[in-house]
Design an enzyme around this catalytic site. Structure first.
Site, short mmCIF file in Angstrom:
data_model
loop_
_atom_site.label_atom_id
_atom_site.label_comp_id
_atom_site.label_asym_id
_atom_site.label_seq_id
_atom_site.Cartn_x
_atom_site.Cartn_y
_atom_site.Cartn_z
N GLN A 1 0.82 -1.21 0.00
CA GLN A 1 0.00 0.00 0.00
C GLN A 1 0.85 1.26 0.00
OE1 GLN A 1 -2.20 -0.68 3.66
NE2 GLN A 1 -0.31 -1.31 4.65
N ASP B 1 0.43 0.35 14.17
CA ASP B 1 0.88 1.64 14.71
C ASP B 1 1.25 1.55 16.19
OD1 ASP B 1 -1.73 2.08 16.26
OD2 ASP B 1 -2.47 2.03 14.20
N GLU C 1 0.41 -8.08 11.76
CA GLU C 1 0.31 -6.97 10.79
C GLU C 1 0.87 -7.44 9.45
OE1 GLU C 1 -0.17 -3.90 8.69
OE2 GLU C 1 -0.67 -3.47 10.79
N ASP D 1 -0.48 -12.20 6.81
CA ASP D 1 -1.92 -12.00 6.59
C ASP D 1 -2.65 -12.63 7.77
OD1 ASP D 1 -4.61 -12.22 5.86
OD2 ASP D 1 -4.16 -12.61 3.76
N ASP E 1 -8.26 -4.83 14.87
CA ASP E 1 -8.11 -3.44 14.45
C ASP E 1 -7.92 -3.44 12.94
OD1 ASP E 1 -7.57 -0.75 14.23
OD2 ASP E 1 -5.49 -0.92 14.92
N ASP F 1 -10.75 -0.78 6.52
CA ASP F 1 -12.02 -0.93 5.82
C ASP F 1 -11.92 -2.13 4.88
OD1 ASP F 1 -13.75 1.52 6.54
OD2 ASP F 1 -11.77 2.36 6.17
N PRO G 1 -6.30 -5.79 0.80
CA PRO G 1 -5.95 -6.98 1.58
C PRO G 1 -6.81 -7.17 2.82
CG PRO G 1 -4.27 -5.28 1.82
CD PRO G 1 -5.18 -4.82 0.73
#
Length: 280
Positions: free
Chosen positions: A30, A85, A105, A137, A157, A160, A164
Site C-alpha cells: 500500500q 501503529d 500486521e 496475513d 483493528d 475498511d 488486503p
C-alpha cells in the site's frame, strides 16, 4: 499550505491541512503517508485513507482495549490483528495481568515507520518484551492450530473492507477467531461508521450471531473517523459483556490507567444504542 483529502466515501470527504510531510512511500502492499497537522498532530494514512492521529486515537484504542479487558477480568494473552501503529498495544500494556501480546500486521513497513515516527501514539510498545510482532496475513495466521483456544482477548483493528483487508470480514475469519479464543475469551472488532457503512455492520451481526453464543455492539466517536458513531462489535463463547458487574469497584484502577476517553461511566453507556443503529 498543502491539503490532504480523504475520499473514503463517494459523497462526503474530509480535508486536513498538512504542516509537514514526514514520510511518503509505497510498500509491498500500500501507499503509506505520515504527515504533521496543526489540529491532530501526526497522522498515518494508508492508501489515502486516514488510519490514526496523535490527538484523537484514544477514543478508539482505549475502547478496543480497556472495555474488553475489564469486562473479562483476567486477560493474559492478547492477539491484536492489524494495530501496526502500536496504539492499542500501548493501552493493553497498562494491564499488568497481560503476559503476552501478538500483533499480526501484514505490512512490516507500517510497523517500522510507526515505531520511528509515531512514538507519541505507541510509546515504544512495538519493542516491548511482551510484544511479539508477526508479519503475516491475519486471515492465515488465525488458522494455525497451535493457537486453538489460546487467546483471552482478540482485538481486530482491521482496515475498511478493501484491498488486503477484505479477508478480515468473511465468515471463515470469524469462525477462526472463535477457534482461537479460550472458553471465556472475548473478541472485539472495528466495524466502521454505521451512518455510511450500514451493510458492513449488518454482515458482521449476521456472522457473529451464527457463530457465537454472545455477541453485540458498543459505540465510540472518533472525530477523524468521519460520520459520527463508530461501531465496535464484540463476541464471546460464554460471556455477556453487557452484564456489567463490579465495575464501580475498579474505579481507582481505571483512574490509574490515565485514559483520555474511557471511564467506567463510558464503559456502561457505550452499549446504549440510538434507535437508528438498532434499526440497522
Amino acid at each position: 499550505m498543502k491539503k490532504f483529502s480523504e475520499n473514503l466515501y463517494n459523497k462526503y470527504n474530509q480535508t486536513i491541512s498538512v504542516e509537514k510531510v514526514i514520510i511518503k512511500e509505497k510498500s509491498k502492499f500500500q501507499d503509506i503517508l505520515i504527515f504533521d497537522s496543526k489540529y491532530f498532530g501526526k497522522i498515518l494514512v494508508l492508501d489515502n485513507v486516514l488510519q490514526i492521529t496523535e490527538f484523537d486515537h484514544y477514543f478508539y484504542s482505549e475502547m478496543l482495549s480497556h472495555l474488553p479487558i475489564l469486562s473479562h477480568g483476567d486477560v493474559k494473552k492478547v492477539l491484536i490483528i492489524g494495530g501496526g501503529d502500536g496504539a492499542i498495544a500501548s493501552e493493553v500494556l497498562k494491564h499488568k495481568t497481560v503476559k503476552e501480546i501478538f500483533i499480526c500486521e501484514i505490512d512490516e513497513d507500517v510497523i517500522n515507520l510507526s515505531h520511528k515516527y509515531l512514538k507519541k501514539i505507541n510509546h515504544g510498545s512495538l519493542k516491548n518484551s511482551k510484544v511479539n510482532i508477526i508479519i503475516e496475513d491475519a486471515s492465515k495466521f488465525i488458522k494455525k492450530n497451535k493457537f486453538s483456544n489460546y487467546f483471552d482477548l482478540i482485538i481486530t483493528d482491521r482496515p475498511d473492507p478493501i484491498g488486503p483487508g477484505k479477508n478480515l470480514f468473511k465468515l471463515n475469519f470469524y469462525k477462526d477467531i472463535k477457534n482461537s479464543l479460550t472458553y471465556d475469551g472475548i473478541a472485539v472488532f472495528q466495524n466502521g461508521v454505521p451512518f455510511f457503512q450500514k451493510e458492513e455492520l449488518k454482515d458482521a451481526k449476521k456472522y457473529l450471531k451464527s457463530i457465537f453464543k454472545f455477541y453485540g455492539l458498543y459505540l465510540t466517536v472518533v472525530p477523524t473517523y468521519i460520520g459520527g458513531h463508530m461501531a465496535l462489535t464484540w463476541a464471546s463463547k460464554s460471556k455477556d459483556i453487557t452484564n456489567i458487574k463490579n465495575l464501580d469497584k475498579k474505579q481507582n484502577f481505571i483512574k490509574k490507567l490515565n485514559t483520555k476517553y474511557y471511564t467506567n461511566e463510558i464503559h456502561q453507556s457505550s452499549f446504549n444504542l440510538p434507535q437508528w443503529i438498532k434499526d440497522i
